[in-house]
Design a protein around this motif. Structure first.
Motif, mmCIF file in Angstrom:
data_model
loop_
_atom_site.group_PDB
_atom_site.id
_atom_site.type_symbol
_atom_site.label_atom_id
_atom_site.label_comp_id
_atom_site.label_asym_id
_atom_site.label_seq_id
_atom_site.Cartn_x
_atom_site.Cartn_y
_atom_site.Cartn_z
ATOM 1 N N THR A 120 0.811 -1.221 0.000
ATOM 2 C CA THR A 120 0.000 0.000 0.000
ATOM 3 C C THR A 120 0.845 1.273 0.000
ATOM 4 O O THR A 120 0.312 2.368 -0.094
ATOM 5 N N GLY A 121 2.167 1.132 0.128
ATOM 6 C CA GLY A 121 3.034 2.306 0.185
ATOM 7 C C GLY A 121 3.481 2.771 -1.199
ATOM 8 O O GLY A 121 3.034 2.249 -2.226
ATOM 9 N N SER A 122 4.374 3.724 -1.192
ATOM 10 C CA SER A 122 4.842 4.337 -2.435
ATOM 11 C C SER A 122 5.574 3.316 -3.325
ATOM 12 O O SER A 122 5.255 3.154 -4.508
ATOM 13 N N ILE A 123 6.523 2.591 -2.750
ATOM 14 C CA ILE A 123 7.236 1.572 -3.534
ATOM 15 C C ILE A 123 6.280 0.437 -3.905
ATOM 16 O O ILE A 123 6.279 -0.067 -5.040
ATOM 17 N N GLY A 132 -0.430 -1.922 6.031
ATOM 18 C CA GLY A 132 -0.572 -1.552 7.436
ATOM 19 C C GLY A 132 -1.992 -1.097 7.687
ATOM 20 O O GLY A 132 -2.907 -1.904 7.788
ATOM 21 N N ARG A 133 -2.189 0.232 7.705
ATOM 22 C CA ARG A 133 -3.506 0.773 8.057
ATOM 23 C C ARG A 133 -4.406 1.016 6.846
ATOM 24 O O ARG A 133 -5.605 1.214 7.003
ATOM 25 N N ASN A 134 -3.851 1.019 5.681
ATOM 26 C CA ASN A 134 -4.668 1.356 4.502
ATOM 27 C C ASN A 134 -5.385 0.111 3.951
ATOM 28 O O ASN A 134 -5.008 -0.464 2.938
ATOM 29 N N ALA A 152 13.823 -2.912 -1.097
ATOM 30 C CA ALA A 152 13.697 -1.456 -0.977
ATOM 31 C C ALA A 152 13.959 -1.053 0.468
ATOM 32 O O ALA A 152 14.476 0.031 0.736
ATOM 33 N N GLU A 172 16.504 -0.233 5.671
ATOM 34 C CA GLU A 172 16.718 -0.395 7.112
ATOM 35 C C GLU A 172 17.168 -1.819 7.448
ATOM 36 O O GLU A 172 17.873 -2.026 8.432
ATOM 37 N N ASP A 222 16.667 0.438 -3.974
ATOM 38 C CA ASP A 222 16.999 1.848 -3.799
ATOM 39 C C ASP A 222 17.630 2.306 -5.122
ATOM 40 O O ASP A 222 18.459 1.575 -5.697
ATOM 41 N N MET A 246 7.714 10.232 -2.960
ATOM 42 C CA MET A 246 7.992 9.066 -2.110
ATOM 43 C C MET A 246 7.106 9.115 -0.871
ATOM 44 O O MET A 246 6.371 10.064 -0.655
ATOM 45 N N GLY A 247 7.219 8.075 -0.019
ATOM 46 C CA GLY A 247 6.512 8.080 1.255
ATOM 47 C C GLY A 247 6.987 9.246 2.122
ATOM 48 O O GLY A 247 8.081 9.778 1.926
ATOM 49 N N MET A 277 10.829 5.626 -9.580
ATOM 50 C CA MET A 277 11.236 4.386 -8.914
ATOM 51 C C MET A 277 10.876 3.135 -9.704
ATOM 52 O O MET A 277 11.389 2.051 -9.432
#
Ligand code: NDP
Length: 390
Positions: free
Chosen positions: A10-13, A36-38, A120, A123, A147, A201-202, A263
């Motif tokens: 659900t995120g940008s990537i 996650g929440r979306n 991606a 971390e 990345d 991006m996010g 990306m």
């Protein structure tokens, strides 16, 4: 058919990844999507792509997800154990695009399948690089960087001997505040830090770009992924964000990767590797662009880069401390509890304190020790911020 799973769909990537998959649905069997929440986005994507499984990281959202998937035939699940279970489902290609340290455990589990992990989630490498690389090697899995800088380096190294590499130069746009006078930075607002001049991006990575914490993570990521020495890695400001990275060889040659700030380029390269296929990214008109600019980053403006050097020098679990303290300081900035310039101070404070606690950072790197140090660093960051506020 390639069996694919997307963590952080659900995120940008994640959305850029699904965009590429949806352009050729006949080529992919979507095993699992996670968010996650979306829930609305997660359920809609799982339905349209015919995923076997959709997982939300949050237990309390399971009923919402079930309701949103009713009648679709897509399984719904929630929570950390469900994320790990999704990672263990056989897939040929898994995208790791959860934001933050939460991406590590699912990525580690996916590697155990011995397939391809498109990474991606930088971390993971910053907090547990040696563990991640060793797990991939042990299970015969392949990690492909997503990345844009690391994909660029990876592409520049095709057919080359890493032993012939003299230096790696990663470019940085400088983020939202690159042209602001230093004295204005202390008062920078969340809205100002959340807008990137070149990339869409996010929110978290966009703010990390403005503070250069994102580049600091990428320097450490470069060291962990390519195994080069810290002093071989350079950062240069490049406001246009068109040259993503350069590899310098012992004969003085520099191989640069140049492309649009999109990306889907790096994601598509990882998706189709080792082939190259058509991608819906803009083709550069170099004559229209005319000029590319480069300049050295100002150390006073970007203390995060110095901290990255200290982390690499310290080694061990220092990356996990650095990342966790950074995530906590970023949470506090987003919540309006600390100022933009306070973030680096919090991270430095935590790094200094935890580096001197005997045996902590030098413990063996395992998922458990990373989680322990991560938790401690967040607590220390909270203490540092409370002390400053009080
Ligand atoms: P976003 O914030 O846009 O998306 C993050 C994703 O992770 C969402 O699907 C989100 O779910 C999910 N998520 C958030 N918290 C958790 C959690 N605790 N557990 C499980 N899932 C969670 O991030 P980006 O797409 O920007 O970044 C993803 C990763 O890719 C980061 O590591 C980033 O550094 C890296 N990256 C991003 C680039 C970009 O262009 N965006 C470029 C290069 C690297 P939901 O939204 O549903 O809550």
């Amino acid at each position: 058919m390639k069996r694919v799973t997307v963590f952080g769909s659900t995120g940008s990537i994640g959305q850029n990844t699904l965009d590429l998959i949806a352009r050729a649905p006949q080529d992919y069997d979507v095993v699992a999507l996670t968010g996650g929440r979306n829930i609305t986005q997660l359920a809609a994507d799982a339905r349209r792509l015919g995923a076997q499984l959709a997982v939300t990281a949050h237990d309390d959202l399971l009923e919402d997800l079930r309701a949103a998937l009713a009648g679709s035939g897509v399984e719904a699940a929630a929570g950390q154990a469900a994320l790990i279970e999704a990672a263990a489902r056989p897939a040929d290609w898994t995208m790791s695009a959860i934001v933050g340290a939460a991406g590590l455990a699912p990525g580690m589990e996916a590697l155990k399948q011995g397939a391809t992990l498109a990474l991606a989630n930088k971390e993971s490498l910053v907090t547990a690089g040696p563990l991640l690389m060793a797990t991939a090697a042990r299970h015969g899995a392949r990690i492909l960087p997503v990345d844009s800088e690391h994909s660029a380096i990876f592409q520049a190294l095709v057919g080359e001997d890493i032993g012939a590499v003299e230096r790696i130069i990663i470019t940085a746009s400088g983020g939202a505040f690159r042209d602001w006078p230093l004295e204005r930075l202390a008062a920078a607002t969340l809205a100002e830090a959340s807008s990137h001049p070149n990339w869409d991006m996010g929110q978290r990575i966009t703010i990390d770009s403005a503070s250069m914490f994102n580049k600091a993570l990428e320097v450490i990521e470069t060291r962990e992924f390519f195994g080069v020495a810290p002093e071989q890695i350079e950062v240069i400001l490049h406001p246009e964000s068109l040259v993503h990275a350069l590899v310098g060889f012992r004969d003085g040659a520099l191989m640069a990767h140049v492309g649009a700030s999109d990306m889907r380029h790096a994601i598509g390269y990882a998706l189709h590797w080792p082939e190259r296929r058509d991608l819906p990214v803009a083709r550069l008109d170099l004559a229209a662009i005319g000029t590319l600019n480069f300049r050295a980053p100002d150390p006073a403006r970007y203390p995060a880069l110095r901290l990255a050097r200290e982390v690499m020098q310290r080694g061990g679990l220092a990356g996990a401390v650095f990342n966790a303290a950074k995530e906590r300081a970023l949470d506090a900035f987003i919540a309006g509890r600390i100022g933009f310039l306070d973030m680096a101070g919090v991270v430095e404070d935590v790094l200094t304190r935890m580096s001197s606690e005997s045996g902590l950072i030098d413990a063996e790197i395992t998922l458990d020790t990373v989680a322990h140090v991560d938790h401690l660093a967040r607590t220390r960051a909270d203490e540092a911020m409370q002390a400053k506020a009080g």
